[in-house]
Write a protein that holds these residues in place. Structure first.
Motif, PDB file in Angstrom:
ATOM      1  N   LEU A  75      38.787  55.601  72.737  1.00 45.73           N
ATOM      2  CA  LEU A  75      37.384  55.980  72.854  1.00 45.73           C
ATOM      3  C   LEU A  75      36.941  55.679  74.274  1.00 45.73           C
ATOM      4  CD1 LEU A  75      37.762  54.130  69.993  1.00 45.73           C
ATOM      5  CD2 LEU A  75      35.607  55.245  69.586  1.00 45.73           C
ATOM      6  N   LYS A 120      35.786  51.930  78.102  1.00 45.83           N
ATOM      7  CA  LYS A 120      36.892  52.503  77.342  1.00 45.83           C
ATOM      8  C   LYS A 120      37.399  51.474  76.340  1.00 45.83           C
ATOM      9  CE  LYS A 120      40.649  53.505  79.775  1.00 45.83           C
ATOM     10  NZ  LYS A 120      41.656  54.193  80.618  1.00 45.83           N
ATOM     11  N   THR A 169      30.483  59.711  73.845  1.00 42.22           N
ATOM     12  CA  THR A 169      31.791  59.183  73.488  1.00 42.22           C
ATOM     13  C   THR A 169      32.802  60.301  73.309  1.00 42.22           C
ATOM     14  OG1 THR A 169      30.754  57.319  72.350  1.00 42.22           O
ATOM     15  CG2 THR A 169      33.053  57.755  71.810  1.00 42.22           C
ATOM     16  N   GLU A 170      33.930  60.112  73.950  1.00 43.41           N
ATOM     17  CA  GLU A 170      35.060  61.019  73.785  1.00 43.41           C
ATOM     18  C   GLU A 170      36.120  60.236  73.019  1.00 43.41           C
ATOM     19  OE1 GLU A 170      36.081  63.594  77.251  1.00 43.41           O
ATOM     20  OE2 GLU A 170      37.974  62.490  77.070  1.00 43.41           O
ATOM     21  N   ILE A 171      36.673  60.826  71.968  1.00 43.18           N
ATOM     22  CA  ILE A 171      37.657  60.155  71.123  1.00 43.18           C
ATOM     23  C   ILE A 171      38.951  60.958  71.148  1.00 43.18           C
ATOM     24  CG2 ILE A 171      38.211  59.355  68.799  1.00 43.18           C
ATOM     25  CD1 ILE A 171      35.222  59.323  68.207  1.00 43.18           C
ATOM     26  N   GLU A 213      28.123  61.426  66.524  1.00 46.20           N
ATOM     27  CA  GLU A 213      28.617  60.817  67.749  1.00 46.20           C
ATOM     28  C   GLU A 213      28.094  59.390  67.916  1.00 46.20           C
ATOM     29  OE1 GLU A 213      28.853  61.582  72.552  1.00 46.20           O
ATOM     30  OE2 GLU A 213      27.741  62.979  71.312  1.00 46.20           O
ATOM     31  N   PHE A 232      31.894  51.683  69.804  1.00 48.08           N
ATOM     32  CA  PHE A 232      32.666  51.464  68.579  1.00 48.08           C
ATOM     33  C   PHE A 232      32.098  50.253  67.863  1.00 48.08           C
ATOM     34  CE2 PHE A 232      36.186  49.152  66.525  1.00 48.08           C
ATOM     35  CZ  PHE A 232      36.512  50.095  65.550  1.00 48.08           C
TER      36      PHE A 232
END
Length: 166
Positions: free
Chosen positions: A148, A93, A133-135, A26, A30
């Motif tokens: 992301l 984001k 982080t959520e992808i 994780e 980015f």
């Protein structure tokens, strides 16, 4: 009493599900762009050029800027553009777009599975849930979208946007 204990256990398991399901490797953003960075810090980053304001998002009380990546390749797939979203001058984001006539969505998905593990699939959107982080990855006829976000900051931005006008 057993019924109450059972319900409590279910609620406890459900509340920790996203924490327990965090994916391997994780990230906290980015590349060299990190959650919570200011617009000025992103502007100073040498990995992008042609950063320009797009619009104000009233729903999340945020601003959006688009740019080009100096190194546009992600898993050997060429990205078209990158969009940064700021709430309270904090990066929360990132959206990276690819054109399907240049990049292959299946190659990108397989590379992400190798790096982050198996995703959840919801309505043809592939999602990796993490604490920082959520992808998500999705694609249509012409565009591939790689999104992301920091779940905490995104939730706060949405709350802030919904409070406007009250």
């Amino acid at each position: 009493m057993r019924k109450i204990l059972f319900i409590f256990t279910i609620c406890l398991v459900y509340s920790f599900s996203k924490i327990c399901l965090a994916y391997p490797n994780e990230k906290n953003g980015f590349r060299d762009f990190y959650w919570g960075e200011s617009l000025q810090e992103v502007q100073a980053n040498d990995d992008i050029y042609d950063l320009e304001y797009i619009w104000y998002n009233q729903g999340e009380n945020s601003v959006e800027y688009t740019a080009k990546l100096k190194n546009p390749y992600i898993s050997n797939q060429e990205a078209n553009s990158i969009t940064f979203y700021f709430w309270n001058n904090k990066l929360y984001k990132i959206n990276i777009n690819f054109y399907t006539n240049i990049a292959n969505p299946e190659f990108l998905k397989q590379a992400m599975i190798r790096n982050f593990g198996e995703p959840y699939e919801e309505h043809s959107v592939f999602i990796w849930y993490g604490q920082q982080t959520e992808i998500s990855l999705s694609w249509g006829t012409h565009i591939i979208g790689l999104f992301l976000n920091n779940p905490y900051l995104k939730t706060e931005a949405i709350k802030d946007g919904s409070l406007k006008g009250w």
